[in-house]
Motif scaffolding. Structure first.
Motif, PDB file in Angstrom:
ATOM      1  N   TYR A  32      12.200  47.845  22.872  1.00 46.56           N
ATOM      2  CA  TYR A  32      11.898  46.344  22.405  1.00 46.56           C
ATOM      3  C   TYR A  32      11.393  45.742  23.330  1.00 46.56           C
ATOM      4  O   TYR A  32      11.601  45.490  24.402  1.00 46.56           O
ATOM      5  N   ALA A  33      10.391  44.972  22.716  1.00 45.64           N
ATOM      6  CA  ALA A  33       9.995  43.569  23.662  1.00 45.64           C
ATOM      7  C   ALA A  33      10.872  42.556  23.395  1.00 45.64           C
ATOM      8  O   ALA A  33      11.703  42.560  22.630  1.00 45.64           O
ATOM      9  N   MET A  34      11.105  41.863  24.408  1.00 40.71           N
ATOM     10  CA  MET A  34      12.143  40.879  24.646  1.00 40.71           C
ATOM     11  C   MET A  34      11.520  39.392  24.594  1.00 40.71           C
ATOM     12  O   MET A  34      10.289  39.482  25.416  1.00 40.71           O
ATOM     13  N   ALA A  35      12.006  38.389  24.381  1.00 42.55           N
ATOM     14  CA  ALA A  35      11.453  37.160  24.555  1.00 42.55           C
ATOM     15  C   ALA A  35      12.402  36.044  24.731  1.00 42.55           C
ATOM     16  O   ALA A  35      13.643  36.281  24.246  1.00 42.55           O
ATOM     17  N   TRP A  36      12.063  34.763  25.007  1.00 39.87           N
ATOM     18  CA  TRP A  36      12.923  33.606  25.077  1.00 39.87           C
ATOM     19  C   TRP A  36      12.384  32.782  24.556  1.00 39.87           C
ATOM     20  O   TRP A  36      10.983  32.442  24.391  1.00 39.87           O
ATOM     21  N   ALA A  50       7.771  36.082  26.894  1.00 37.58           N
ATOM     22  CA  ALA A  50       8.173  37.236  26.272  1.00 37.58           C
ATOM     23  C   ALA A  50       7.579  38.522  27.229  1.00 37.58           C
ATOM     24  O   ALA A  50       6.894  38.105  28.188  1.00 37.58           O
ATOM     25  N   ILE A  51       8.024  39.583  27.143  1.00 37.77           N
ATOM     26  CA  ILE A  51       7.579  40.496  27.861  1.00 37.77           C
ATOM     27  C   ILE A  51       7.716  41.899  27.197  1.00 37.77           C
ATOM     28  O   ILE A  51       8.517  42.338  26.399  1.00 37.77           O
ATOM     29  N   SER A  52       6.768  42.692  27.356  1.00 32.08           N
ATOM     30  CA  SER A  52       6.576  43.991  26.736  1.00 32.08           C
ATOM     31  C   SER A  52       7.696  45.084  27.266  1.00 32.08           C
ATOM     32  O   SER A  52       8.568  44.763  28.258  1.00 32.08           O
ATOM     33  N   TRP A  53       8.017  46.238  26.328  1.00 29.82           N
ATOM     34  CA  TRP A  53       9.224  46.977  26.684  1.00 29.82           C
ATOM     35  C   TRP A  53       9.138  47.647  28.077  1.00 29.82           C
ATOM     36  O   TRP A  53      10.173  48.084  28.426  1.00 29.82           O
ATOM     37  N   ARG A  54       7.783  47.736  28.542  1.00 31.52           N
ATOM     38  CA  ARG A  54       7.909  48.664  29.914  1.00 31.52           C
ATOM     39  C   ARG A  54       7.925  47.598  30.844  1.00 31.52           C
ATOM     40  O   ARG A  54       7.893  47.756  32.030  1.00 31.52           O
ATOM     41  N   GLY A  99      12.057  42.214  19.388  1.00 36.82           N
ATOM     42  CA  GLY A  99      11.086  42.761  18.683  1.00 36.82           C
ATOM     43  C   GLY A  99      10.372  43.963  18.861  1.00 36.82           C
ATOM     44  O   GLY A  99      10.375  44.154  19.934  1.00 36.82           O
ATOM     45  N   ALA A 100       9.280  44.242  17.884  1.00 36.43           N
ATOM     46  CA  ALA A 100       8.523  45.624  18.403  1.00 36.43           C
ATOM     47  C   ALA A 100       7.320  45.067  19.303  1.00 36.43           C
ATOM     48  O   ALA A 100       6.979  45.903  19.984  1.00 36.43           O
ATOM     49  N   LEU A 101       6.732  44.030  19.315  1.00 31.21           N
ATOM     50  CA  LEU A 101       5.641  43.461  20.024  1.00 31.21           C
ATOM     51  C   LEU A 101       5.997  42.113  20.817  1.00 31.21           C
ATOM     52  O   LEU A 101       6.636  41.284  20.228  1.00 31.21           O
ATOM     53  N   PRO A 102       5.356  42.061  22.005  1.00 33.16           N
ATOM     54  CA  PRO A 102       5.442  40.707  22.792  1.00 33.16           C
ATOM     55  C   PRO A 102       4.626  39.612  22.178  1.00 33.16           C
ATOM     56  O   PRO A 102       3.598  40.107  21.659  1.00 33.16           O
ATOM     57  N   GLY A 103       4.743  38.394  22.376  1.00 31.81           N
ATOM     58  CA  GLY A 103       3.570  37.532  22.294  1.00 31.81           C
ATOM     59  C   GLY A 103       4.347  36.303  21.522  1.00 31.81           C
ATOM     60  O   GLY A 103       5.405  36.446  20.999  1.00 31.81           O
TER      61      GLY A 103
END
Length: 121
Positions: A32-36, A50-54, A99-103
């Motif tokens: 999962y991408a994570m975000a604040w 936000a940050i991508s899953w990697r 979520g699936a994608l960051p941004g």
């Protein structure tokens, strides 16, 4: 289902620092991408970072660039938001999302309950 629990909020003076944590559980995995996000009283919720899953891709709101840093530890299923040089206008309830994608415009399917950050002048 994925459960997200934020921690690390509190009261800090302007110029100070806080580190927020977001622990994932349930069906959580590292893909999962994570975000604040944050929401101040009387204002709409706004994207913070936000940050991508990697972890290779990060995104920031202009208002926090250079002051906040998002990171993650997939082994611990935890995302972090290091907040430095805090300003009174950073006062808000901070939410973690996955979520699936960051941004800033991405869809986030899972949300935490929020942790309060209050910056005094």
């Amino acid at each position: 289902q994925v459960q997200l629990v934020e921690s690390g909020g509190g009261l800090v003076q302007a110029g100070g620092s806080l580190r927020l944590s977001c622990a994932a559980s349930g069906r959580a995995d590292s893909s999962y991408a994570m975000a604040w996000f944050r929401q101040a009283p009387g204002k709409e919720r706004e994207f913070v970072a936000a940050i991508s899953w990697r972890g290779g891709g990060t995104f920031y709101a202009d208002s926090v660039k250079g002051r906040f840093t998002i990171s993650r530890d997939n082994a611990k299923k935890t995302a972090y938001l290091q907040m430095n040089s805090l300003k009174p206008e950073d006062t808000a309830l901070y939410y973690c999302a996955a979520g699936a994608l960051p941004g800033p415009g991405a869809r986030y399917d899972y949300w935490g309950q929020g942790t309060q950050v209050t910056v005094s002048s």
